[in-house]
Scaffold this active site. Structure first.
Site, PDB file in Angstrom:
ATOM      1  N   ALA A  99       5.434   4.424   2.578  1.00 16.39           N
ATOM      2  CA  ALA A  99       5.992   5.647   3.164  1.00 16.39           C
ATOM      3  C   ALA A  99       6.306   5.485   4.646  1.00 16.39           C
ATOM      4  CB  ALA A  99       5.009   6.807   2.962  1.00 16.39           C
ATOM      5  N   GLY A 146       0.827  -1.198   0.000  1.00 15.25           N
ATOM      6  CA  GLY A 146       0.000   0.000   0.000  1.00 15.25           C
ATOM      7  C   GLY A 146       0.862   1.249   0.000  1.00 15.25           C
ATOM      8  N   CYS A 147       0.257   2.366  -0.368  1.00 12.93           N
ATOM      9  CA  CYS A 147       1.008   3.616  -0.473  1.00 12.93           C
ATOM     10  C   CYS A 147       1.443   4.105   0.909  1.00 12.93           C
ATOM     11  CB  CYS A 147       0.173   4.672  -1.190  1.00 12.93           C
ATOM     12  SG  CYS A 147      -1.496   4.889  -0.545  1.00 12.93           S
ATOM     13  N   TYR A 148       0.518   4.164   1.861  1.00 15.23           N
ATOM     14  CA  TYR A 148       0.901   4.604   3.212  1.00 15.23           C
ATOM     15  C   TYR A 148       1.923   3.654   3.829  1.00 15.23           C
ATOM     16  CZ  TYR A 148      -2.998   8.004   3.363  1.00 15.23           C
ATOM     17  OH  TYR A 148      -3.848   9.065   3.152  1.00 15.23           O
TER      18      TYR A 148
END
Lengths: 345, 345, 345, 345
Positions: free
Chosen positions: D153, D148-150
């Site tokens: 990061a 996932g993107c979160y």
């Protein structure tokens, strides 16, 4: 009719003038500036075309004393102290939108603002102009220290919970996000459109000036030293602050007690709304207004609590709150010229 | 490997460096600046962290001659003339992203740029670096005048129609809209985020410097004097130009002839797309690319014609086109390092 | 106290409610919706939390007649006709924010809106609710056709010049740019944030529905058929319209005569400002207000004239103007609840 | 040349196609969609005009098996499981951009995604496609769960510090902010421009689906259960995630040890940059790229640590990372078609 002067030509000055245009008890007699001396207000801020017939003058205490009963000061730190002293001595009440009278401890002021305080003896008596906490003191104060924008957004959700010992005063994380008006109107490369647009960043990491101001007021509320970390961020929008606050329920406190305490604290406050369960604030809902929206999430399975608050940094975070203070100081209804609904969309 | 120098530290310089980072035949040896001398590139533009190991030097023709075969100049008007002369004399080819060599008429230059041209005798030979019109001349030119952003967006849709006398060369209205990078990276109050965000305005009404440049090239295309009005506007976005062009079909020209002419003119051009009937360009579709999208509407019931074109002002409107010119001048495939697709969304 | 009903739950309805919250003579008794029936207003538009205690009902003429003296209709075209008829018959005055009563020619309505008009016999008597042109008629009208947003921005700068034959009624180019609220609150792919943000495009090229409305009113002003082309564009901003209008001075008209005519026409109008020479409007200056800013450039060397006008499309372009009409119809001061200054920045 | 199919027609699919257009070893043979079947790619995403000649087909495993060696799946949760099974059985390698194979615990999957997992037996073998942590496993995996993107990061800054026990695995606060592309291209009211523009809010407070994914990977890194709270926010920008992470140094760890550990961990990673002391990331610096920028602040006077990381959610947070995984799985240089520099400004 109260005759009013405004010292400053930035966005907070413009916001004061925007609000005062619809205040039935104010006549703006004087505006002063550093860079725009001699220019008409509507040349500097064309939104006032046809509304005010004013020209920026040099800042001159004598002229203010001569023409005004109240002065709003929107000045760099350090500059307000002598002006407030002189104006107060002549009976002009002052609302200071700068930082000079917010902190009680002159040493903390010097550490964060980089210069010694000009009148440390005034700090004890200075009234912190957050009406929801200090309304009665504000009414009779000769000068009021209008709170910072981040502190306003951070203190209001936490203070009632700290007062009742429902959340721990230590280990608080305040992750705040502001629109770009918070940086003022000065032309710095970091603030030009293309450096900010469609992007996001933190700034002042670990050492922002509003951290000790928040800590001071949260400590007063808790009755003991509050410990927190505060990180501001820059959002590609003009106005608004959203503060995301992480705290811990105290042992023995039920999650429901938090909402009840907030609702009780703000039941009589017309500018503060505690949003319903599951609703969390969005900055636009309060854009251009003096309102505060507060949301709450309390984890039933752990002591974690998240508080979210939204304000307009220029209004409740600066000029609206200044006018709210003025209304209290001069006996107007507290919401005079402050009844706007959020400009959404 | 061609050794390249870049003179300038604004957005067009950054855009050159962004594109060149993926050019297999370029080694950037030299970057120079006015304000940022001595600062590392990745301190001034952190997007280059880990990509280039370069530091801004003072601008020095000797250093460029010593290290480079090609120089890209992104300088205020007036400053390119002596530099191009010196560099050319030493065999360094120049792509000038400024305005000094775009206009053929020194008097027009002086009228619009407010100073006499430094070398009017060079203007006749200067090649206007719009490859779709002047490809062959560019290949052998010692210096190229890279077109302005608005002219690129305005000339490409109109030139084929004027060349074939399908639209009238008089009465043209060019209503153009640009992102804020067009104003550069300098810190002026008018360009700060809060002055631009969520707002829209025109500027340079009636007298923008790109008007004579457009008129010159449209006149060349038409074979007679073109007459037009040009109004630029500022869009709250970073990149992109959309040009809305109003013209009149010539008598006897069928609406279909216009589309056919555009498609024929750009059939072999890899950077220019004539969009299908009923599709009109959006700037994001070409963001970060060297592409031009053109849309056409021809009123069947009147002679009115609307042309719409979109480019990225920093890429096809400046640095991408400069690199396209470089590729032609140094024998690379014309699209080397220019094959990106629009960063949409 | 006038009891008011609002039919609609989109942005114009929200804007009406925002403005009415500070109108001392209005009590909003009724709001109705298509999709949000049964939902509280502050759930649909949380900016009204703590301000209104209202819930969306189904649209029901009987309920309106029972509770209201005035109704504001913000409905898709076609839907207003029967409702206005029924409400008027029962003595409820109507301000229609839709398109049903704006055009005088039912055939033009059918061509642009795609359905036959439901009551062509009402069109002749319908009052076009642009107070600066039709104030006296509005005062006594049982129903008013509130103008479109683009027409408001386009007609006001041109009408005084056409009336005095200072500009030609033919060959007018109106290149207009609007914020995204103009597209309403409906969830279409084309309106989602990432399709619009940081981008710019035209839409409705050659055939937008506001073109005949503008042409109608400009023809009335000119006393002869006006001929124009109108192209709307979408700006990545929420509110605001900027209209850039290209026209030609009539033979024998001095450039100065244009400004004089505009200033004379609007000298007594509190919502219209003719900006000084060299100042051109920006949409933010009128954001959230009922104001119109007009700028003028007249080429001394050619007959070309450029007019620029800025409004807030939701306020003067829709709900503010509707309230201005209401104030006239019900005998309030025309600017009641409409005195806000632009929310800039 | 690897023949590739893409299942999905949202923003991540478009981003895959944008990147693949410059991949010398990929030929896109097949794209499929749910809503856009039969429409040309350049009608659905006009940025591809002149670049691809593709039309969306219905999703059909047989067609993929027939034409492709690799498939990228950008599907709603639940839909990938059967497709991966069928494609893998036929020898087609899969990169799944959805959530179906990210979590190891099927019960957690069911709790957060609301449906039982379709093939819990596959979870143990599923490779989490974060190359900086699992590069060797990715090279030989038949299917990869793209993170996932979160989580991307959030995990990258914390994992090296947890692995070395330099920060506590409990009490972590992750306050993350994302651009609106994170919400996809579906037309929901909450995502339309005017609901998001010039505003800021949190969402998924207390229960976002990416929280268990982050916790899983941080627990693996720490070698013990990590405890954290994660709050996502919506920024009015199209692309980018900034994650602000609050953690506590372990007792006995010097502030300098943190930076050293990060620099050591990422010394050989071309996509991860640890920014210099005092420099904190901005999302635009990595816009359109596969890069990660990490900033660090460690309070010398308390154990508090702040980590800031920026990625482009569509690139390193989705499609760029998927292509990085593809490059590893098919033996290409890991950075093929991923060398772009941030599109700043």
């Amino acid at each position: 009719m109260v005759h009013v002067g405004i010292v400053g030509d930035g966005y907070t000055a413009a916001e004061l003038l925007r609000l005062m245009a619809n205040h039935p008890g104010i006549e703006v007699c004087y505006i002063s500036a550093h860079h725009n001396i001699g220019r008409r207000l509507d040349a500097v801020f064309p939104q006032f075309t046809g509304i005010y017939d004013l020209t920026f003058e040099p800042t001159d205490a004598g002229r203010i004393i001569e023409t005004c009963e109240a002065a709003f000061l929107a000045l760099p730190h350090g500059a307000s102290v002598p002006l407030v002293q002189e104006l107060n001595a002549a009976g002009v009440k002052c609302i200071d939108l700068g930082a000079d009278f917010r902190l009680k401890d002159a040493a903390v002021y010097e550490k964060y603002y980089g210069l010694p305080h000009g009148a440390p003896e005034m700090l004890a008596d200075a009234v912190y102009g957050l009406p929801e906490l200090y309304r009665e003191k504000i009414k009779t104060a000769p000068y009021v220290a209008n709170p910072g924008c981040y502190p306003t957004a951070s203190i209001l959700p936490l203070a009632p919970l700290l007062k009742k010992h429902l959340v721990e005063p230590a280990g608080i994380v305040i992750d705040a996000k502001s629109g770009v008006t918070g940086a003022g109107r000065s032309a710095k490369e970091a603030n030009i459109f293309c450096e900010v647009n469609d992007s996001f960043k933190a700034y002042g990491v670990g050492n922002h000036r509003h951290m000790p101001e928040i800590a001071q007021e949260l400590s007063f509320a808790a009755g003991e030293k509050a410990e927190l970390i505060f990180t501001p961020h820059l959002v590609p929008m003009s106005r608004g602050i959203l503060s995301t606050i992480y705290a811990m329920r105290t042992s023995g406190t039920a999650p429901e007690a938090l909402r009840a305490a907030l609702e009780e604290a703000y039941a009589g406050e017309q500018f503060v709304e505690v949003l319903p369960e599951g609703v969390f604030p969005q900055t636009k809902w309060v854009s251009g207004t003096n309102r505060v929206h507060i949301g709450l999430w309390a984890d039933p399975e752990s002591p974690r609590v998240i508080l979210l608050s939204a304000i307009d940094n220029l209004t409740k975070g600066a000029s609206g709150q200044a006018l709210q203070n003025f209304n209290l100081m001069f006996g107007f209804e507290e919401n005079t010229a402050l009844k706007a609904v959020g400009l959404m969309p």
